[in-house]
Design a protein around this motif. Structure first.
Motif, PDB file in Angstrom:
ATOM      1  N   ALA A 230       0.858  -1.183   0.000  1.00  0.00           N
ATOM      2  CA  ALA A 230       0.000   0.000   0.000  1.00  0.00           C
ATOM      3  C   ALA A 230       0.893   1.230   0.000  1.00  0.00           C
ATOM      4  N   GLY A 231       0.679   2.132  -0.966  1.00  0.00           N
ATOM      5  CA  GLY A 231       1.488   3.343  -0.994  1.00  0.00           C
ATOM      6  C   GLY A 231       1.948   3.696  -2.383  1.00  0.00           C
ATOM      7  N   LEU A 232       2.942   4.569  -2.448  1.00  0.00           N
ATOM      8  CA  LEU A 232       3.400   5.111  -3.728  1.00  0.00           C
ATOM      9  C   LEU A 232       4.581   4.361  -4.321  1.00  0.00           C
ATOM     10  N   ASP A 233       5.234   3.504  -3.538  1.00  0.00           N
ATOM     11  CA  ASP A 233       6.322   2.695  -4.086  1.00  0.00           C
ATOM     12  C   ASP A 233       6.419   1.399  -3.292  1.00  0.00           C
ATOM     13  N   ASP A 234       7.173   0.451  -3.823  1.00  0.00           N
ATOM     14  CA  ASP A 234       7.234  -0.880  -3.221  1.00  0.00           C
ATOM     15  C   ASP A 234       8.535  -1.126  -2.457  1.00  0.00           C
TER      16      ASP A 234
END
Length: 281
Positions: A230-234
Protein backbone atom coordinates in the motif's frame (compact mmCIF):
# COMPACT_ATOMS: atom_id res chain seq x y z
CA UNK A 1 -21.64 -23.31 -20.91
CA UNK A 2 -19.08 -20.53 -20.57
CA UNK A 3 -18.28 -19.29 -17.08
CA UNK A 4 -17.82 -15.63 -16.14
CA UNK A 5 -16.07 -14.66 -12.92
CA UNK A 6 -17.31 -11.41 -11.39
CA UNK A 7 -15.60 -9.70 -8.49
CA UNK A 8 -15.50 -6.29 -6.81
CA UNK A 9 -12.60 -3.87 -6.87
CA UNK A 10 -11.77 -4.65 -3.24
CA UNK A 11 -9.98 -7.67 -4.74
CA UNK A 12 -7.50 -5.19 -6.28
CA UNK A 13 -7.52 -7.04 -9.60
CA UNK A 14 -6.25 -4.48 -12.07
CA UNK A 15 -6.30 -4.47 -15.87
CA UNK A 16 -5.18 -6.03 -18.04
CA UNK A 17 -6.94 -9.11 -16.78
CA UNK A 18 -8.51 -12.09 -18.50
CA UNK A 19 -11.60 -11.39 -20.65
CA UNK A 20 -13.64 -13.91 -18.64
CA UNK A 21 -13.42 -11.61 -15.60
CA UNK A 22 -15.58 -8.59 -14.77
CA UNK A 23 -14.51 -6.23 -11.97
CA UNK A 24 -17.22 -4.03 -10.46
CA UNK A 25 -15.77 -0.88 -8.87
CA UNK A 26 -16.45 0.18 -5.31
CA UNK A 27 -16.74 3.92 -4.74
CA UNK A 28 -14.23 6.04 -2.82
CA UNK A 29 -15.21 9.53 -1.68
CA UNK A 30 -12.80 12.33 -0.78
CA UNK A 31 -14.83 15.28 0.50
CA UNK A 32 -17.29 16.15 -2.27
CA UNK A 33 -15.61 14.05 -4.94
CA UNK A 34 -16.57 10.42 -5.54
CA UNK A 35 -14.44 8.10 -7.65
CA UNK A 36 -14.76 4.55 -8.97
CA UNK A 37 -11.99 2.54 -7.36
CA UNK A 38 -9.49 1.38 -9.97
CA UNK A 39 -11.38 3.05 -12.83
CA UNK A 40 -11.14 6.83 -12.53
CA UNK A 41 -9.00 6.67 -9.39
CA UNK A 42 -5.84 4.60 -9.76
CA UNK A 43 -4.18 3.12 -6.72
CA UNK A 44 -1.31 5.62 -7.08
CA UNK A 45 -3.73 8.56 -7.27
CA UNK A 46 -5.58 7.27 -4.22
CA UNK A 47 -2.46 7.34 -2.04
CA UNK A 48 -1.48 10.77 -3.32
CA UNK A 49 -4.86 12.08 -2.18
CA UNK A 50 -4.74 10.11 1.08
CA UNK A 51 -1.31 11.45 2.04
CA UNK A 52 -2.03 15.04 1.02
CA UNK A 53 -5.50 15.27 2.61
CA UNK A 54 -6.51 15.76 6.22
CA UNK A 55 -9.77 13.81 6.12
CA UNK A 56 -10.15 10.07 5.81
CA UNK A 57 -12.00 9.05 2.65
CA UNK A 58 -15.12 6.90 2.79
CA UNK A 59 -15.95 3.83 0.72
CA UNK A 60 -19.31 2.57 -0.56
CA UNK A 61 -20.45 -0.97 -1.23
CA UNK A 62 -21.79 -2.09 -4.60
CA UNK A 63 -25.57 -1.95 -4.87
CA UNK A 64 -27.79 -4.94 -5.72
CA UNK A 65 -28.84 -3.10 -8.91
CA UNK A 66 -25.25 -2.89 -10.12
CA UNK A 67 -24.72 -6.60 -9.47
CA UNK A 68 -28.01 -7.43 -11.18
CA UNK A 69 -26.94 -5.47 -14.27
CA UNK A 70 -23.67 -7.39 -14.48
CA UNK A 71 -25.32 -10.76 -13.82
CA UNK A 72 -28.01 -10.13 -16.44
CA UNK A 73 -25.46 -9.14 -19.08
CA UNK A 74 -23.56 -12.39 -18.49
CA UNK A 75 -26.64 -14.64 -18.44
CA UNK A 76 -28.06 -13.05 -21.60
CA UNK A 77 -24.68 -13.72 -23.26
CA UNK A 78 -25.13 -17.41 -22.46
CA UNK A 79 -22.76 -17.48 -19.50
CA UNK A 80 -23.07 -18.77 -15.95
CA UNK A 81 -21.53 -16.67 -13.19
CA UNK A 82 -19.28 -17.21 -10.21
CA UNK A 83 -19.19 -14.02 -8.13
CA UNK A 84 -16.30 -13.76 -5.66
CA UNK A 85 -16.82 -10.83 -3.32
CA UNK A 86 -15.40 -8.99 -0.33
CA UNK A 87 -15.88 -10.56 3.11
CA UNK A 88 -19.43 -10.24 4.39
CA UNK A 89 -18.00 -9.24 7.77
CA UNK A 90 -16.26 -6.24 6.25
CA UNK A 91 -18.91 -4.96 3.83
CA UNK A 92 -22.52 -5.28 2.72
CA UNK A 93 -21.32 -6.08 -0.81
CA UNK A 94 -21.88 -9.82 -0.33
CA UNK A 95 -25.49 -9.21 0.69
CA UNK A 96 -25.99 -7.02 -2.38
CA UNK A 97 -24.67 -9.79 -4.62
CA UNK A 98 -26.92 -12.39 -2.99
CA UNK A 99 -30.00 -10.20 -3.44
CA UNK A 100 -29.19 -9.74 -7.13
CA UNK A 101 -28.44 -13.45 -7.63
CA UNK A 102 -31.98 -14.38 -6.57
CA UNK A 103 -33.14 -13.22 -10.02
CA UNK A 104 -30.97 -15.87 -11.72
CA UNK A 105 -31.46 -19.24 -9.99
CA UNK A 106 -29.05 -21.89 -11.21
CA UNK A 107 -27.15 -19.30 -13.26
CA UNK A 108 -25.33 -17.19 -10.66
CA UNK A 109 -23.34 -18.51 -7.69
CA UNK A 110 -22.06 -16.06 -5.08
CA UNK A 111 -19.02 -16.86 -2.93
CA UNK A 112 -18.16 -14.85 0.17
CA UNK A 113 -14.36 -14.76 -0.07
CA UNK A 114 -14.15 -14.19 3.70
CA UNK A 115 -11.20 -12.04 2.73
CA UNK A 116 -10.10 -8.76 1.15
CA UNK A 117 -7.56 -7.25 -1.23
CA UNK A 118 -4.96 -9.83 -2.37
CA UNK A 119 -6.58 -12.52 -0.19
CA UNK A 120 -9.75 -12.09 -2.24
CA UNK A 121 -7.68 -11.80 -5.42
CA UNK A 122 -6.05 -15.23 -5.10
CA UNK A 123 -9.51 -16.79 -4.69
CA UNK A 124 -10.50 -15.15 -7.99
CA UNK A 125 -7.36 -16.58 -9.57
CA UNK A 126 -8.20 -20.00 -8.14
CA UNK A 127 -11.65 -19.76 -9.72
CA UNK A 128 -9.99 -19.20 -13.10
CA UNK A 129 -7.73 -22.22 -12.58
CA UNK A 130 -10.77 -24.38 -11.84
CA UNK A 131 -12.56 -22.96 -14.88
CA UNK A 132 -9.57 -23.84 -17.05
CA UNK A 133 -9.72 -27.36 -15.61
CA UNK A 134 -13.22 -27.69 -17.05
CA UNK A 135 -15.39 -27.28 -13.96
CA UNK A 136 -18.81 -25.67 -14.35
CA UNK A 137 -19.91 -22.64 -12.33
CA UNK A 138 -21.70 -24.63 -9.64
CA UNK A 139 -18.69 -26.91 -9.11
CA UNK A 140 -16.27 -23.96 -9.08
CA UNK A 141 -18.32 -22.19 -6.40
CA UNK A 142 -18.44 -25.36 -4.30
CA UNK A 143 -14.68 -25.84 -4.53
CA UNK A 144 -14.04 -22.20 -3.64
CA UNK A 145 -16.22 -22.58 -0.54
CA UNK A 146 -14.04 -25.52 0.52
CA UNK A 147 -10.68 -24.02 -0.35
CA UNK A 148 -11.20 -20.47 0.92
CA UNK A 149 -10.58 -21.71 4.47
CA UNK A 150 -6.99 -22.43 3.38
CA UNK A 151 -6.32 -18.79 2.50
CA UNK A 152 -4.09 -16.80 4.81
CA UNK A 153 -3.64 -13.04 4.49
CA UNK A 154 -0.98 -11.57 6.77
CA UNK A 155 0.09 -7.93 6.69
CA UNK A 156 2.56 -5.60 8.35
CA UNK A 157 1.31 -2.04 8.80
CA UNK A 158 3.70 0.90 8.76
CA UNK A 159 1.61 3.11 11.03
CA UNK A 160 -1.35 3.09 13.37
CA UNK A 161 -2.43 6.54 12.15
CA UNK A 162 -5.08 5.34 9.72
CA UNK A 163 -6.54 2.83 12.14
CA UNK A 164 -6.80 5.77 14.55
CA UNK A 165 -8.51 7.96 11.95
CA UNK A 166 -11.01 5.20 11.28
CA UNK A 167 -11.72 4.76 14.99
CA UNK A 168 -10.09 1.30 15.20
CA UNK A 169 -7.52 2.36 17.82
CA UNK A 170 -7.44 5.30 20.26
CA UNK A 171 -5.41 8.45 19.65
CA UNK A 172 -3.22 7.66 22.67
CA UNK A 173 -2.42 4.16 21.40
CA UNK A 174 -1.55 5.56 17.97
CA UNK A 175 0.67 8.25 19.54
CA UNK A 176 2.60 5.75 21.64
CA UNK A 177 2.87 3.43 18.65
CA UNK A 178 4.34 6.22 16.56
CA UNK A 179 6.85 7.23 19.22
CA UNK A 180 7.99 3.64 19.71
CA UNK A 181 7.96 2.81 15.98
CA UNK A 182 5.53 -0.04 16.64
CA UNK A 183 4.53 -2.02 13.55
CA UNK A 184 1.37 -4.08 14.00
CA UNK A 185 1.02 -7.42 12.21
CA UNK A 186 -2.56 -8.17 11.25
CA UNK A 187 -4.41 -10.99 9.52
CA UNK A 188 -7.84 -11.76 8.14
CA UNK A 189 -9.41 -14.58 10.13
CA UNK A 190 -12.95 -15.83 9.55
CA UNK A 191 -13.59 -12.74 7.46
CA UNK A 192 -12.45 -10.21 10.06
CA UNK A 193 -9.25 -8.25 10.64
CA UNK A 194 -7.35 -9.28 13.79
CA UNK A 195 -4.07 -8.08 15.29
CA UNK A 196 -1.57 -10.93 15.63
CA UNK A 197 1.24 -8.98 17.26
CA UNK A 198 3.28 -5.80 17.39
CA UNK A 199 6.96 -5.26 16.69
CA UNK A 200 9.43 -2.45 17.26
CA UNK A 201 10.76 -1.26 13.90
CA UNK A 202 10.55 -2.56 10.36
CA UNK A 203 13.15 -5.32 10.72
CA UNK A 204 11.43 -6.87 13.73
CA UNK A 205 8.11 -6.41 11.93
CA UNK A 206 9.40 -8.33 8.92
CA UNK A 207 10.65 -11.10 11.21
CA UNK A 208 7.26 -11.31 12.90
CA UNK A 209 5.53 -11.46 9.53
CA UNK A 210 7.78 -14.36 8.47
CA UNK A 211 7.08 -16.16 11.75
CA UNK A 212 3.34 -15.83 11.31
CA UNK A 213 3.58 -17.33 7.81
CA UNK A 214 5.68 -20.21 9.10
CA UNK A 215 3.09 -20.93 11.80
CA UNK A 216 0.53 -21.74 9.12
CA UNK A 217 2.64 -24.59 7.78
CA UNK A 218 3.95 -22.67 4.81
CA UNK A 219 2.85 -21.64 1.34
CA UNK A 220 1.14 -24.06 -1.06
CA UNK A 221 2.94 -23.01 -4.22
CA UNK A 222 0.65 -25.16 -6.39
CA UNK A 223 -2.16 -22.66 -5.88
CA UNK A 224 -2.20 -18.86 -6.36
CA UNK A 225 -0.26 -16.58 -4.03
CA UNK A 226 0.41 -12.85 -4.05
CA UNK A 227 2.42 -10.14 -2.32
CA UNK A 228 1.08 -6.61 -2.13
CA UNK A 229 1.90 -3.16 -0.88
CA UNK A 230 0.00 0.00 0.00
CA UNK A 231 1.49 3.34 -0.99
CA UNK A 232 3.40 5.11 -3.73
CA UNK A 233 6.32 2.70 -4.09
CA UNK A 234 7.23 -0.88 -3.22
CA UNK A 235 10.50 -0.24 -1.36
CA UNK A 236 9.21 -1.68 1.93
CA UNK A 237 7.91 -4.75 0.15
CA UNK A 238 11.23 -5.28 -1.63
CA UNK A 239 13.01 -5.10 1.73
CA UNK A 240 10.61 -7.68 3.11
CA UNK A 241 11.23 -9.97 0.13
CA UNK A 242 14.98 -9.77 0.79
CA UNK A 243 14.51 -10.42 4.52
CA UNK A 244 12.20 -13.39 3.87
CA UNK A 245 14.13 -14.99 1.01
CA UNK A 246 14.10 -18.39 2.73
CA UNK A 247 10.33 -18.57 2.27
CA UNK A 248 10.55 -18.33 -1.51
CA UNK A 249 13.96 -19.69 -2.56
CA UNK A 250 13.70 -22.90 -4.61
CA UNK A 251 9.91 -22.56 -4.64
CA UNK A 252 9.11 -19.66 -6.96
CA UNK A 253 10.84 -18.34 -10.08
CA UNK A 254 9.05 -15.04 -9.59
CA UNK A 255 6.94 -13.42 -6.91
CA UNK A 256 3.65 -11.97 -8.18
CA UNK A 257 3.29 -8.45 -6.80
CA UNK A 258 0.20 -6.25 -6.56
CA UNK A 259 -1.02 -3.05 -4.99
CA UNK A 260 -3.61 -2.50 -2.28
CA UNK A 261 -6.28 -0.10 -3.51
CA UNK A 262 -8.58 2.45 -1.95
CA UNK A 263 -11.16 0.15 -0.37
CA UNK A 264 -8.66 -1.40 2.05
CA UNK A 265 -5.97 1.28 1.79
CA UNK A 266 -8.36 3.71 3.48
CA UNK A 267 -7.97 1.70 6.69
CA UNK A 268 -4.32 0.59 6.57
CA UNK A 269 -2.69 3.64 5.03
CA UNK A 270 0.51 3.76 2.96
CA UNK A 271 3.50 1.62 3.82
CA UNK A 272 1.62 -1.60 4.54
CA UNK A 273 2.85 -4.84 3.02
CA UNK A 274 0.87 -8.06 2.76
CA UNK A 275 1.19 -11.70 1.76
CA UNK A 276 -1.73 -13.87 0.68
CA UNK A 277 -1.50 -17.59 0.00
CA UNK A 278 -3.19 -20.96 0.37
CA UNK A 279 -1.64 -22.80 3.29
CA UNK A 280 -0.24 -26.31 3.00
CA UNK A 281 -2.16 -29.20 4.50
Amino acid sequence: MKVRVITDSASDLLPPHRPEVTVLPMEVTFGEETYRDGVDLTHHQFYEKLIEGDDLPTTSQISPARFEEAFRAAVEAGETVVAVVLSARLSGTYQSACIAAEEFPGKVFVVDSANATIGELILVERALELMDAGLDASSIAARLEEEKTDIRLVALLDTLEYLKRGGRVSASVALVGGLLAIKPVVAVQEGEVVVLGKARGSKNGNNLLVQEIQKTGGVDFSRPYKLGYAGLDDSLLQKYITDSAALWTNHADRLPLGTVGGTIGTHVGPGAIAVAFFQKH
